[in-house]
Design an enzyme around this catalytic site. Structure first.
Site, PDB file in Angstrom:
ATOM      1  N   GLN A 127      -4.012  -1.539   9.905  1.00  0.00           N
ATOM      2  CA  GLN A 127      -3.981  -2.635   9.205  1.00  0.00           C
ATOM      3  C   GLN A 127      -4.650  -3.913  10.171  1.00  0.00           C
ATOM      4  O   GLN A 127      -4.238  -3.876  11.499  1.00  0.00           O
ATOM      5  CB  GLN A 127      -2.599  -3.032   8.942  1.00  0.00           C
ATOM      6  CG  GLN A 127      -2.490  -4.484   8.045  1.00  0.00           C
ATOM      7  CD  GLN A 127      -3.076  -4.394   6.603  1.00  0.00           C
ATOM      8  OE1 GLN A 127      -3.167  -3.561   6.003  1.00  0.00           O
ATOM      9  NE2 GLN A 127      -3.770  -5.610   6.543  1.00  0.00           N
ATOM     10  N   LYS A 168       0.778  -1.203   0.020  1.00  0.00           N
ATOM     11  CA  LYS A 168       0.056   0.033  -0.026  1.00  0.00           C
ATOM     12  C   LYS A 168       0.902   1.325   0.001  1.00  0.00           C
ATOM     13  O   LYS A 168       0.590   2.245  -0.520  1.00  0.00           O
ATOM     14  CB  LYS A 168      -0.939  -0.089   1.229  1.00  0.00           C
ATOM     15  CG  LYS A 168      -2.126  -1.095   1.094  1.00  0.00           C
ATOM     16  CD  LYS A 168      -2.894  -1.334   2.512  1.00  0.00           C
ATOM     17  CE  LYS A 168      -3.709  -2.371   2.546  1.00  0.00           C
ATOM     18  NZ  LYS A 168      -4.565  -2.625   3.621  1.00  0.00           N
ATOM     19  N   ASP A 191     -10.703   3.220   4.956  1.00  0.00           N
ATOM     20  CA  ASP A 191     -11.267   2.106   4.714  1.00  0.00           C
ATOM     21  C   ASP A 191     -12.647   1.981   4.711  1.00  0.00           C
ATOM     22  O   ASP A 191     -13.431   0.945   4.525  1.00  0.00           O
ATOM     23  CB  ASP A 191     -10.493   1.109   5.897  1.00  0.00           C
ATOM     24  CG  ASP A 191      -9.389   0.371   5.289  1.00  0.00           C
ATOM     25  OD1 ASP A 191      -9.128   0.175   4.098  1.00  0.00           O
ATOM     26  OD2 ASP A 191      -8.561   0.180   6.083  1.00  0.00           O
TER      27      ASP A 191
END
Ligand code: NAD
Length: 287
Positions: free
Chosen positions: A98, A54, A121
């Site tokens: 994460q 990412k 997200d």
């Protein structure tokens, strides 16, 4: 005739190219670089690879990424303190925590602490609520990637019967919401199947569009697919034969009209959508 392959990798590269141009324009207009803060707690090797990728993606399109690495024994309070700091930091536009988090840390508590304006997200209840109401701020990256794939490949969803296998907060549920929402890549009639669905194949065989996010390697076989259907495989599993999805690709490609491969299907698009959400967060921060 074998199914047409939906090349997510090539499409993700094209989207990254567009984002690189838009990022350069944003930087020129604002003298600010869109910045993603990635929080990695613990030492899960797969998470390590995901975060590294990412961050590389950010670099490739001209965005900044800052890594905050915390040890596995980090407390919930430490993590909350870091998130509070990132929420306040005006140089940070998007925050990515994460998953999975180390044992003992309550995931929901952490995800709810992220400012909804930086929640790239799209896991915060405010952003989930907005998505359900059809006025999203951010769209969760994986279902967003699948929807973009359908739109950009010219696959009509309006009036079609879409069947989604999986009801997770990250993939299945938002996927069903997007497919049934008004507008491009939506307007479908959606069935959600899950681990308690009776006679799964009876449902999947009715699907014009079948999105599989069950987390079960090669679970969907040719006899479960309507001839000519569009089959989107979200699953990723590391096996001795390499990466495989939730769909038995070799048999299903003989029946389906279109199919995504694993790797090279949904995965690269998920990553591209994180960049898109980060740019959106940077733009919104000016508003
Ligand atoms: P999850 O385990 O949270 O959810 C799986 C869902 O599938 C559950 O809702 C469950 O009810 C359903 N399910 C399980 N077994 C079933 C069965 N036999 N029949 C019908 N339904 C069944 O998983 P998730 O986070 O939604 O991820 C699903 C898969 O997608 C995993 O393989 C994951 O690694 C992969 N994934 C890929 C990406 C990507 O970028 N490509 C992103 C996220 C997840």
């Amino acid at each position: 005739m074998a199914a047409q392959i939906l090349d997510g990798k090539a499409m993700a590269q094209a989207i990254q190219q567009e984002l690189a141009e838009q990022t350069a324009e944003y930087i020129q207009n604002t003298a600010t670089v869109p910045t993603l803060a990635a929080v990695l707690a613990g030492d899960d090797p797969a998470s390590d690879v995901y975060v590294r990728n990412k961050r590389k993606d950010c670099e490739r399109v001209g965005m900044e990424s800052v890594l905050h690495r915390l040890p596995a024994e980090t407390s919930e309070d430490d993590l909350l303190a870091l998130i509070a700091k990132l929420n306040k930091d005006q140089a940070v536009h998007g925050i990515l925590v994460q998953l999975p988090l180390p044992k003992g840390i309550r995931e929901q508590r952490i995800l709810q602490a992220i400012s909804p304006n930086k929640d790239v997200d799209a896991f915060h209840p405010e952003n989930v609520g907005r998505l359900v109401q059809g006025r999203p701020r951010f769209v969760p990256c994986t279902p967003y990637g699948v929807q973009q794939l359908l739109i950009r490949c010219g696959i009509e969803t309006a009036g079609k019967h879409a069947v989604v296998i999986g009801r997770s907060d990250i993939v299945g549920k938002p996927m069903a919401i997007l497919l049934s929402a008004r507008g491009a890549g939506g307007d479908a009639t959606v069935t959600i199947c899950h681990s308690r669905t009776a006679d799964l194949a009876a449902h999947t065989r009715q699907a014009d569009i079948l999105v599989v996010a069950a987390g079960r390697p090669k679970m969907v076989t040719a006899d479960m697919v309507k001839p000519g259907a569009v089959v989107v495989d979200v699953g990723i599993h590391r096996t001795e034969q390499g990466l495989v999805g939730d769909v038995d690709f070799d048999s299903v490609r003989e029946v389906a009209g279109y199919i995504t491969p694993v790797p090279g299907g949904v995965g690269p698009l998920t990553r591209a959508m994180l960049l898109l959400n980060t740019l959106t967060a940077a733009r919104e921060s000016l508003a």
